[in-house]
Scaffold this motif. Structure first.
Motif, PDB file in Angstrom:
ATOM      1  N   PRO A  45       0.818  -1.215   0.000  1.00 51.12           N
ATOM      2  CA  PRO A  45       0.000   0.000   0.000  1.00 51.12           C
ATOM      3  C   PRO A  45       0.852   1.266   0.000  1.00 51.12           C
ATOM      4  CG  PRO A  45       0.117  -0.890   2.220  1.00 51.12           C
ATOM      5  CD  PRO A  45       0.816  -1.881   1.316  1.00 51.12           C
ATOM      6  N   GLY A  46       0.865   1.960  -1.109  1.00 53.01           N
ATOM      7  CA  GLY A  46       1.661   3.178  -1.221  1.00 53.01           C
ATOM      8  C   GLY A  46       0.885   4.448  -0.943  1.00 53.01           C
ATOM      9  N   PHE A  47      -0.286   4.346  -0.336  1.00 50.05           N
ATOM     10  CA  PHE A  47      -1.172   5.494  -0.143  1.00 50.05           C
ATOM     11  C   PHE A  47      -0.479   6.583   0.676  1.00 50.05           C
ATOM     12  CE2 PHE A  47      -4.088   1.647   0.186  1.00 50.05           C
ATOM     13  CZ  PHE A  47      -4.224   1.543  -1.186  1.00 50.05           C
ATOM     14  N   TYR A  48      -0.323   7.763   0.069  1.00 45.40           N
ATOM     15  CA  TYR A  48       0.470   8.825   0.666  1.00 45.40           C
ATOM     16  C   TYR A  48      -0.367  10.011   1.130  1.00 45.40           C
ATOM     17  CZ  TYR A  48       4.535  11.950   1.155  1.00 45.40           C
ATOM     18  OH  TYR A  48       5.509  12.798   1.637  1.00 45.40           O
ATOM     19  N   THR A  49      -1.459  10.283   0.439  1.00 48.97           N
ATOM     20  CA  THR A  49      -2.296  11.435   0.753  1.00 48.97           C
ATOM     21  C   THR A  49      -3.673  10.984   1.244  1.00 48.97           C
ATOM     22  OG1 THR A  49      -3.281  11.604  -1.467  1.00 48.97           O
ATOM     23  CG2 THR A  49      -1.151  12.710  -1.100  1.00 48.97           C
ATOM     24  N   LYS A  50      -4.393  11.948   1.800  1.00 48.44           N
ATOM     25  CA  LYS A  50      -5.766  11.664   2.223  1.00 48.44           C
ATOM     26  C   LYS A  50      -6.618  11.257   1.035  1.00 48.44           C
ATOM     27  CE  LYS A  50      -9.061  11.500   5.291  1.00 48.44           C
ATOM     28  NZ  LYS A  50      -9.032  10.491   6.380  1.00 48.44           N
ATOM     29  N   ASP A  51      -6.414  11.883  -0.100  1.00 39.05           N
ATOM     30  CA  ASP A  51      -7.173  11.523  -1.299  1.00 39.05           C
ATOM     31  C   ASP A  51      -6.925  10.063  -1.687  1.00 39.05           C
ATOM     32  OD1 ASP A  51      -8.308  14.010  -1.516  1.00 39.05           O
ATOM     33  OD2 ASP A  51      -6.930  14.730  -3.070  1.00 39.05           O
ATOM     34  N   ASP A  52      -5.679   9.597  -1.545  1.00 35.69           N
ATOM     35  CA  ASP A  52      -5.378   8.193  -1.824  1.00 35.69           C
ATOM     36  C   ASP A  52      -6.197   7.282  -0.922  1.00 35.69           C
ATOM     37  OD1 ASP A  52      -3.432   9.023  -3.629  1.00 35.69           O
ATOM     38  OD2 ASP A  52      -1.783   8.788  -2.193  1.00 35.69           O
ATOM     39  N   GLU A  53      -6.258   7.627   0.349  1.00 38.44           N
ATOM     40  CA  GLU A  53      -6.982   6.819   1.330  1.00 38.44           C
ATOM     41  C   GLU A  53      -8.478   6.808   1.037  1.00 38.44           C
ATOM     42  OE1 GLU A  53      -3.794   8.027   4.862  1.00 38.44           O
ATOM     43  OE2 GLU A  53      -5.905   8.626   5.007  1.00 38.44           O
ATOM     44  N   VAL A  54      -9.009   7.967   0.681  1.00 35.93           N
ATOM     45  CA  VAL A  54     -10.443   8.070   0.383  1.00 35.93           C
ATOM     46  C   VAL A  54     -10.785   7.256  -0.862  1.00 35.93           C
ATOM     47  CG1 VAL A  54     -12.268   9.637  -0.371  1.00 35.93           C
ATOM     48  CG2 VAL A  54     -10.766  10.292   1.524  1.00 35.93           C
ATOM     49  N   ASN A  77       3.430   6.871  11.456  1.00 34.66           N
ATOM     50  CA  ASN A  77       3.559   5.973  12.606  1.00 34.66           C
ATOM     51  C   ASN A  77       3.326   4.557  12.103  1.00 34.66           C
ATOM     52  OD1 ASN A  77       3.985   7.979  14.640  1.00 34.66           O
ATOM     53  ND2 ASN A  77       1.810   8.508  14.486  1.00 34.66           N
ATOM     54  N   PHE A  78       4.386   3.938  11.622  1.00 35.84           N
ATOM     55  CA  PHE A  78       4.253   2.613  11.042  1.00 35.84           C
ATOM     56  C   PHE A  78       3.932   1.593  12.134  1.00 35.84           C
ATOM     57  CE2 PHE A  78       7.159   4.734   8.002  1.00 35.84           C
ATOM     58  CZ  PHE A  78       6.354   4.647   6.876  1.00 35.84           C
ATOM     59  N   ASP A  87      11.325   5.147   9.085  1.00 38.51           N
ATOM     60  CA  ASP A  87      11.292   6.515   9.599  1.00 38.51           C
ATOM     61  C   ASP A  87      12.538   7.283   9.187  1.00 38.51           C
ATOM     62  OD1 ASP A  87       8.843   6.204  10.792  1.00 38.51           O
ATOM     63  OD2 ASP A  87       9.650   5.700  12.762  1.00 38.51           O
ATOM     64  N   GLN A  88      13.689   6.660   9.328  1.00 38.60           N
ATOM     65  CA  GLN A  88      14.959   7.287   8.979  1.00 38.60           C
ATOM     66  C   GLN A  88      15.014   7.630   7.497  1.00 38.60           C
ATOM     67  OE1 GLN A  88      18.317   4.832   9.938  1.00 38.60           O
ATOM     68  NE2 GLN A  88      19.798   6.151   8.904  1.00 38.60           N
ATOM     69  N   ILE A  89      14.506   6.734   6.651  1.00 37.61           N
ATOM     70  CA  ILE A  89      14.532   6.960   5.203  1.00 37.61           C
ATOM     71  C   ILE A  89      13.578   8.103   4.828  1.00 37.61           C
ATOM     72  CG2 ILE A  89      14.159   5.919   2.941  1.00 37.61           C
ATOM     73  CD1 ILE A  89      16.584   4.853   4.485  1.00 37.61           C
ATOM     74  N   CYS A  90      12.410   8.158   5.454  1.00 36.66           N
ATOM     75  CA  CYS A  90      11.473   9.260   5.184  1.00 36.66           C
ATOM     76  C   CYS A  90      12.108  10.609   5.515  1.00 36.66           C
ATOM     77  CB  CYS A  90      10.193   9.065   5.984  1.00 36.66           C
ATOM     78  SG  CYS A  90       9.085   7.784   5.359  1.00 36.66           S
ATOM     79  N   LYS A  91      12.807  10.674   6.630  1.00 35.27           N
ATOM     80  CA  LYS A  91      13.486  11.914   7.011  1.00 35.27           C
ATOM     81  C   LYS A  91      14.571  12.260   6.004  1.00 35.27           C
ATOM     82  CE  LYS A  91      12.685  11.284  11.984  1.00 35.27           C
ATOM     83  NZ  LYS A  91      13.331  10.970  13.295  1.00 35.27           N
ATOM     84  N   MET A  92      15.284  11.261   5.539  1.00 45.78           N
ATOM     85  CA  MET A  92      16.374  11.470   4.584  1.00 45.78           C
ATOM     86  C   MET A  92      15.855  12.105   3.298  1.00 45.78           C
ATOM     87  SD  MET A  92      18.942   8.579   2.992  1.00 45.78           S
ATOM     88  CE  MET A  92      19.200   7.935   4.646  1.00 45.78           C
ATOM     89  N   HIS A 116      10.446  -1.098   1.179  1.00 41.13           N
ATOM     90  CA  HIS A 116      10.897   0.246   0.838  1.00 41.13           C
ATOM     91  C   HIS A 116       9.746   1.226   1.043  1.00 41.13           C
ATOM     92  CE1 HIS A 116      14.372  -1.437  -1.815  1.00 41.13           C
ATOM     93  NE2 HIS A 116      14.749  -1.264  -0.561  1.00 41.13           N
ATOM     94  N   ILE A 117      10.080   2.464   1.361  1.00 44.58           N
ATOM     95  CA  ILE A 117       9.062   3.398   1.847  1.00 44.58           C
ATOM     96  C   ILE A 117       7.903   3.602   0.877  1.00 44.58           C
ATOM     97  CG2 ILE A 117      10.527   4.624   3.480  1.00 44.58           C
ATOM     98  CD1 ILE A 117      10.994   6.744   1.302  1.00 44.58           C
TER      99      ILE A 117
END
Length: 210
Positions: free
Chosen positions: A30-39, A105-106, A93-98, A61-62
């Protein structure tokens, strides 16, 4: 088996929803990134009266796991993956920050997926193929009955997964593809983590990396 692809997030990743005639469903990567993706995803489930039962990762991978927080909160699902992929998931988390991406919150990891076993949900069944190289615990899901392989980022239409990320190895990836995927029937359709659908026969004939 039915399959619906959702292409989302900054990496144009393919998330696959699969379900059977009893309307039991699983979401893969599941690559859902935005609220629109979730909806969009939730509305598709509701309009088709699907019961979401499982969350499966071909790898962690993220771009393939952004939606895990949402799926845990809304459906109580924990991601299932090969044990060798857990270290990748735990570094998300570390990769997202990078990459200066949104932080999530995985959720904790669910029951492991074991190579060379049959995963079943409803009337669907997949053999779990261990296909490392792109990442240390990459798996591919083979549905022999419907001649489908969900390959994550192992094999693409005209390409292969990158191997320059931590845990990647080019020789291992090529070995995985040749020993696990190219031995499948040529008409087997390949659903990849990015790009369009291809077939084993097409990749054997024209993939420049193989």
């Amino acid at each position: 088996m039915h399959i619906q692809c959702f292409t989302t997030n900054p990496f144009s990743e393919n998330s696959y929803l699969i379900w059977d005639d009893s309307l039991q469903a699983a979401i893969i990567d599941p690559g859902f990134y935005t609220k629109d993706d979730e909806v969009q995803f939730t509305q598709f489930l509701q309009s088709n009266k699907l019961e979401l039962k499982e969350l499966i990762l071909t790898h962690a991978h993220i771009d393939h796991i952004f939606g895990c927080e949402f799926l845990f909160k809304e459906f109580g699902l924990r991601p299932r993956m090969h044990p060798k992929e857990e270290i990748v998931y735990q570094s998300a988390d570390q990769i997202c920050k990078m990459y200066d991406l949104k932080l999530f919150n995985f959720p904790a990891i669910g029951a492991p997926l074991v190579e060379n076993t049959i995963y079943r949900i409803g009337d669907m069944s997949f053999k779990i193929l261990f296909t490392p190289g792109h990442s240390p615990g990459s798996i591919s899901l083979h549905d022999e009955v419907n001649s489908i392989i969900i390959s994550g980022d192992v094999l693409f239409d005209g390409s292969i997964g990158r191997t320059d990320l931590p845990g990647g190895d080019h020789n291992t990836l090529i070995k995985s593809i040749k020993s696990q995927l190219l031995i499948l029937p040529s008409h087997t359709r390949v659903y990849s983590g990015h790009g369009g659908i291809t077939s084993i026969g097409q990749e054997k004939m024209s993939n420049p990396f193989l």
